[in-house]
Design a protein around this motif. Structure first.
Motif, PDB file in Angstrom:
ATOM      1  N   GLY A 269      -4.833  16.209 -19.921  1.00 39.86           N
ATOM      2  CA  GLY A 269      -5.253  15.098 -19.069  1.00 39.86           C
ATOM      3  C   GLY A 269      -5.671  13.895 -19.884  1.00 39.86           C
ATOM      4  O   GLY A 269      -5.643  13.907 -21.106  1.00 39.86           O
ATOM      5  N   GLY A 270      -6.067  12.851 -19.199  1.00 34.18           N
ATOM      6  CA  GLY A 270      -6.617  11.684 -19.871  1.00 34.18           C
ATOM      7  C   GLY A 270      -5.832  10.397 -19.743  1.00 34.18           C
ATOM      8  O   GLY A 270      -6.212   9.387 -20.340  1.00 34.18           O
ATOM      9  N   ARG A 271      -4.742  10.366 -18.978  1.00 37.14           N
ATOM     10  CA  ARG A 271      -3.985   9.117 -18.855  1.00 37.14           C
ATOM     11  C   ARG A 271      -4.801   8.064 -18.103  1.00 37.14           C
ATOM     12  O   ARG A 271      -5.526   8.370 -17.163  1.00 37.14           O
ATOM     13  N   LYS A 272      -4.645   6.821 -18.514  1.00 42.19           N
ATOM     14  CA  LYS A 272      -5.298   5.706 -17.834  1.00 42.19           C
ATOM     15  C   LYS A 272      -4.234   4.679 -17.470  1.00 42.19           C
ATOM     16  O   LYS A 272      -3.407   4.306 -18.309  1.00 42.19           O
ATOM     17  N   PHE A 273      -4.264   4.216 -16.242  1.00 41.69           N
ATOM     18  CA  PHE A 273      -3.331   3.202 -15.767  1.00 41.69           C
ATOM     19  C   PHE A 273      -4.078   1.883 -15.588  1.00 41.69           C
ATOM     20  O   PHE A 273      -5.095   1.838 -14.897  1.00 41.69           O
ATOM     21  N   ARG A 274      -3.577   0.833 -16.210  1.00 41.67           N
ATOM     22  CA  ARG A 274      -4.235  -0.468 -16.120  1.00 41.67           C
ATOM     23  C   ARG A 274      -3.207  -1.538 -15.761  1.00 41.67           C
ATOM     24  O   ARG A 274      -2.007  -1.334 -15.891  1.00 41.67           O
ATOM     25  N   LYS A 275      -3.703  -2.683 -15.321  1.00 43.38           N
ATOM     26  CA  LYS A 275      -2.866  -3.857 -15.035  1.00 43.38           C
ATOM     27  C   LYS A 275      -1.713  -3.506 -14.093  1.00 43.38           C
ATOM     28  O   LYS A 275      -0.547  -3.791 -14.375  1.00 43.38           O
ATOM     29  N   VAL A 276      -2.045  -2.901 -12.970  1.00 41.12           N
ATOM     30  CA  VAL A 276      -1.035  -2.446 -12.009  1.00 41.12           C
ATOM     31  C   VAL A 276      -0.612  -3.612 -11.109  1.00 41.12           C
ATOM     32  O   VAL A 276      -1.454  -4.326 -10.565  1.00 41.12           O
ATOM     33  N   SER A 277       0.697  -3.782 -10.954  1.00 46.72           N
ATOM     34  CA  SER A 277       1.217  -4.838 -10.079  1.00 46.72           C
ATOM     35  C   SER A 277       2.447  -4.323  -9.346  1.00 46.72           C
ATOM     36  O   SER A 277       3.113  -3.391  -9.801  1.00 46.72           O
ATOM     37  N   VAL A 278       2.749  -4.930  -8.201  1.00 49.95           N
ATOM     38  CA  VAL A 278       3.904  -4.530  -7.395  1.00 49.95           C
ATOM     39  C   VAL A 278       4.894  -5.683  -7.323  1.00 49.95           C
ATOM     40  O   VAL A 278       4.517  -6.817  -7.036  1.00 49.95           O
TER      41      VAL A 278
ATOM     42  N   ASP B 182      11.346   6.368   5.508  1.00 53.78           N
ATOM     43  CA  ASP B 182      10.286   5.388   5.230  1.00 53.78           C
ATOM     44  C   ASP B 182       9.299   5.824   4.157  1.00 53.78           C
ATOM     45  O   ASP B 182       8.217   5.239   4.038  1.00 53.78           O
ATOM     46  N   VAL B 183       9.646   6.818   3.350  1.00 57.63           N
ATOM     47  CA  VAL B 183       8.795   7.268   2.250  1.00 57.63           C
ATOM     48  C   VAL B 183       9.301   6.649   0.943  1.00 57.63           C
ATOM     49  O   VAL B 183      10.502   6.699   0.646  1.00 57.63           O
ATOM     50  N   TRP B 184       8.380   6.074   0.162  1.00 62.10           N
ATOM     51  CA  TRP B 184       8.730   5.510  -1.144  1.00 62.10           C
ATOM     52  C   TRP B 184       8.715   6.609  -2.201  1.00 62.10           C
ATOM     53  O   TRP B 184       7.760   7.376  -2.306  1.00 62.10           O
ATOM     54  N   ARG B 185       9.797   6.698  -3.002  1.00 63.82           N
ATOM     55  CA  ARG B 185       9.921   7.712  -4.048  1.00 63.82           C
ATOM     56  C   ARG B 185      10.349   7.052  -5.359  1.00 63.82           C
ATOM     57  O   ARG B 185      11.068   6.045  -5.351  1.00 63.82           O
ATOM     58  N   VAL B 186       9.941   7.637  -6.476  1.00 64.20           N
ATOM     59  CA  VAL B 186      10.278   7.092  -7.794  1.00 64.20           C
ATOM     60  C   VAL B 186      11.720   7.443  -8.142  1.00 64.20           C
ATOM     61  O   VAL B 186      12.116   8.614  -8.111  1.00 64.20           O
ATOM     62  N   GLU B 187      12.493   6.430  -8.499  1.00 63.39           N
ATOM     63  CA  GLU B 187      13.895   6.621  -8.888  1.00 63.39           C
ATOM     64  C   GLU B 187      14.068   6.638 -10.404  1.00 63.39           C
ATOM     65  O   GLU B 187      14.931   7.341 -10.936  1.00 63.39           O
ATOM     66  N   SER B 188      13.273   5.867 -11.122  1.00 69.13           N
ATOM     67  CA  SER B 188      13.321   5.854 -12.583  1.00 69.13           C
ATOM     68  C   SER B 188      12.066   5.155 -13.097  1.00 69.13           C
ATOM     69  O   SER B 188      11.380   4.457 -12.356  1.00 69.13           O
TER      70      SER B 188
ATOM     71  N   ALA C 251       0.835  -1.202   0.000  1.00 70.10           N
ATOM     72  CA  ALA C 251       0.000   0.000   0.000  1.00 70.10           C
ATOM     73  C   ALA C 251       0.872   1.255   0.000  1.00 70.10           C
ATOM     74  O   ALA C 251       0.573   2.235  -0.689  1.00 70.10           O
ATOM     75  N   ALA C 252       1.966   1.228   0.741  1.00 64.86           N
ATOM     76  CA  ALA C 252       2.878   2.373   0.795  1.00 64.86           C
ATOM     77  C   ALA C 252       3.601   2.563  -0.538  1.00 64.86           C
ATOM     78  O   ALA C 252       3.843   3.695  -0.967  1.00 64.86           O
ATOM     79  N   ILE C 253       3.944   1.461  -1.200  1.00 66.26           N
ATOM     80  CA  ILE C 253       4.601   1.541  -2.510  1.00 66.26           C
ATOM     81  C   ILE C 253       3.660   2.160  -3.540  1.00 66.26           C
ATOM     82  O   ILE C 253       4.035   3.074  -4.292  1.00 66.26           O
ATOM     83  N   ILE C 254       2.419   1.662  -3.577  1.00 69.08           N
ATOM     84  CA  ILE C 254       1.425   2.210  -4.496  1.00 69.08           C
ATOM     85  C   ILE C 254       1.181   3.691  -4.204  1.00 69.08           C
ATOM     86  O   ILE C 254       1.071   4.520  -5.118  1.00 69.08           O
ATOM     87  N   ALA C 255       1.124   4.055  -2.927  1.00 70.06           N
ATOM     88  CA  ALA C 255       0.903   5.454  -2.545  1.00 70.06           C
ATOM     89  C   ALA C 255       2.042   6.343  -3.045  1.00 70.06           C
ATOM     90  O   ALA C 255       1.806   7.457  -3.521  1.00 70.06           O
ATOM     91  N   GLY C 256       3.292   5.861  -2.945  1.00 72.81           N
ATOM     92  CA  GLY C 256       4.429   6.633  -3.435  1.00 72.81           C
ATOM     93  C   GLY C 256       4.375   6.833  -4.932  1.00 72.81           C
ATOM     94  O   GLY C 256       4.683   7.919  -5.447  1.00 72.81           O
ATOM     95  N   TRP C 257       3.989   5.786  -5.661  1.00 70.97           N
ATOM     96  CA  TRP C 257       3.864   5.868  -7.115  1.00 70.97           C
ATOM     97  C   TRP C 257       2.749   6.824  -7.518  1.00 70.97           C
ATOM     98  O   TRP C 257       2.923   7.672  -8.407  1.00 70.97           O
ATOM     99  N   GLN C 258       1.586   6.725  -6.860  1.00 71.71           N
ATOM    100  CA  GLN C 258       0.478   7.610  -7.182  1.00 71.71           C
ATOM    101  C   GLN C 258       0.785   9.067  -6.827  1.00 71.71           C
ATOM    102  O   GLN C 258       0.363   9.987  -7.535  1.00 71.71           O
TER     103      GLN C 258
END
Length: 209
Positions: free
Chosen positions: A133-142, A195-201, A76-83
């Motif tokens: 705007g208008g991006r759609k994200f599908r098939k999300v996995s961790v 303890d915060v997840w951040r996008v690296e690439s 949940a924390a990983i998804i939150a960082g990505w979003q």
């Protein structure tokens, strides 16, 4: 003629590539190809607004599928960082001229992506474009987490980025540039010592998904 120049320039800046690696939405940087969040393929006949439209409010357009993989606190924390990364990017991209202080971009990124996100926003401003705007994200996995050489946990979020309804707007004329296509992407995140997840690439490849 001006619109053709804008389209060519933006695609060149925002989808630069090298032979070494693949990277997410933004201008050509370092040794990676940036993802198409603001510059996938362009349809041949862009629409032109009769009068320039007012810039949309910088509220992120988010279209996530139901049932995101948040079954335990860590995922949940990983998804939150990505979003949160996606929210901040769209906030600035939807009104690139309205934000002089880009500090918030650095709170959701780390490493290479901290520079890439700034380059993308610079490219939008230089080309007189704003994201609609208008991006759609599908098939999300961790992906499973693992430790890097610095002793920090890393993980990845894989997803399909659907650009079918995405548009850019020429800020001064209101011209609309449509986008299309789907991209398979992998956002790599690092959990900081706070303890915060951040996008690296973000790796990206254009393909059906």
């Amino acid at each position: 003629m001006r619109l053709s120049f804008v389209v060519v320039a933006v695609v060149g800046l925002l989808m630069g590539c090298t032979a070494e690696a693949v990277e997410s939405p933004g201008p050509e940087v370092s040794t990676t190809m940036v993802s198409p969040s603001v510059a996938p393929s362009v349809r041949e006949s862009p629409r032109v607004s009769p009068t320039p439209s007012a810039s949309p409010s910088p509220t992120a357009f988010e279209s996530y599928p139901g049932g995101l993989p948040t079954e335990d606190p860590e995922t949940a924390a990983i998804i939150a960082g990505w979003q949160e990364y996606q929210r901040v990017y769209e906030k600035y991209a939807m009104a690139p001229y309205d934000h002089g202080d880009l500090t918030e971009t650095q709170t959701v990124t780390t490493g290479h992506e901290a520079t890439v996100i700034l380059d993308r926003l610079d490219a939008l401003r230089e080309q007189d474009l704003e994201y609609v705007g208008g991006r759609k994200f599908r098939k999300v996995s961790v992906q499973l987490t693992e430790e890097n050489s610095e002793g920090l946990l890393t993980s990845s979020v894989g997803y399909c980025l659907d650009m079918e309804d995405v548009t850019l707007r020429v800020a001064t004329t209101g011209e609309i540039i449509e986008r299309t296509g789907t991209y398979r992407e992998m956002a790599h995140l690092v959990r900081g010592r706070d303890d915060v997840w951040r996008v690296e690439s973000i790796q990206s490849s254009e393909e059906p998904c």
